[in-house]
Design a protein around this motif. Structure first.
Motif, PDB file in Angstrom:
ATOM      1  N   GLU A 117       0.823  -1.214   0.000  1.00 38.94           N
ATOM      2  CA  GLU A 117       0.000   0.000   0.000  1.00 38.94           C
ATOM      3  C   GLU A 117       0.854   1.260   0.000  1.00 38.94           C
ATOM      4  N   PRO A 121       1.379   2.964  -4.653  1.00 43.88           N
ATOM      5  CA  PRO A 121       0.923   4.304  -5.059  1.00 43.88           C
ATOM      6  C   PRO A 121       2.079   5.201  -5.495  1.00 43.88           C
ATOM      7  N   LYS A 122       3.188   5.102  -4.814  1.00 42.15           N
ATOM      8  CA  LYS A 122       4.346   5.901  -5.215  1.00 42.15           C
ATOM      9  C   LYS A 122       4.807   5.502  -6.615  1.00 42.15           C
TER      10      LYS A 122
END
Length: 180
Positions: A117, A121-122
């Motif tokens: 998580e 996203p990065k």
């Protein structure tokens, strides 16, 4: 020790009364017994010193071996206690390792999900930025190349006035008009 004179007198009485018969074997026995007595009387101090010396050596060797036996048994007892402690420590280490493995195996999926998580996203943001920048770059490169092509085409059609370019220009113009 018996007096020699008493022994000699007693021997004469026994020989005289024919209790002891003097033959060769008896004389050899008497000589052997007197030799042993004389040797014992004369050599007893030397032999006793030698026996005492030997007994002292044997006593020292026995006491030394007893001390070594005591020391080795004490060291065996100490090592036995140390090995008992080591086995107890290893058993407690085993239980700790098993509990650590159980706890870590239960917490591992949560850790992987949490890590995913935070990292995905990065990565997605990075790939989105990279995609935007490459699309801008491609648009700029395409625009630059098209301007160069139009500049070259203008140069050849207006400045150089080559017939083939003028003809191609007219053909493309007619095609565009038909499309419209």
């Amino acid at each position: 020790m018996l007096n020699i004179s008493i022994i000699v007198l007693f021997s004469f009485i026994l020989v005289y009364s024919n209790i002891i018969i003097l033959n060769e074997e008896t004389l050899i026995l008497i000589c052997f017994i007197t030799f042993c007595m004389i040797a014992f009387n004369k050599l007893k101090s030397t032999v006793s010193k030698d026996f005492e010396k030997s007994s002292n050596m044997v006593e020292a060797a026995v006491s030394k071996s007893l001390l070594e036996l005591i020391n080795s048994s004490e060291s065996v007892f100490i090592y036995k206690n140390i090995f008992k402690k080591i086995t107890l420590n290893l058993e407690s280490l085993k239980t700790h390792f098993i509990t650590f493995g159980i706890i870590s195996s239960k917490a591992l999926p949560k850790y992987i999900i949490k890590r995913a998580e935070t990292t995905y996203p990065k990565r997605l943001i990075f790939s989105e930025r990279l995609e935007n920048q490459t699309s801008k770059l491609l648009a700029l490169l395409l625009n630059y190349k098209l301007t160069q092509i139009t500049n070259i085409q203008n140069f050849y059609t207006h400045d150089c006035k080559i017939a083939t370019f003028l003809c191609i220009n007219k053909i493309t113009l007619r095609e565009y008009i038909k499309i419209l």
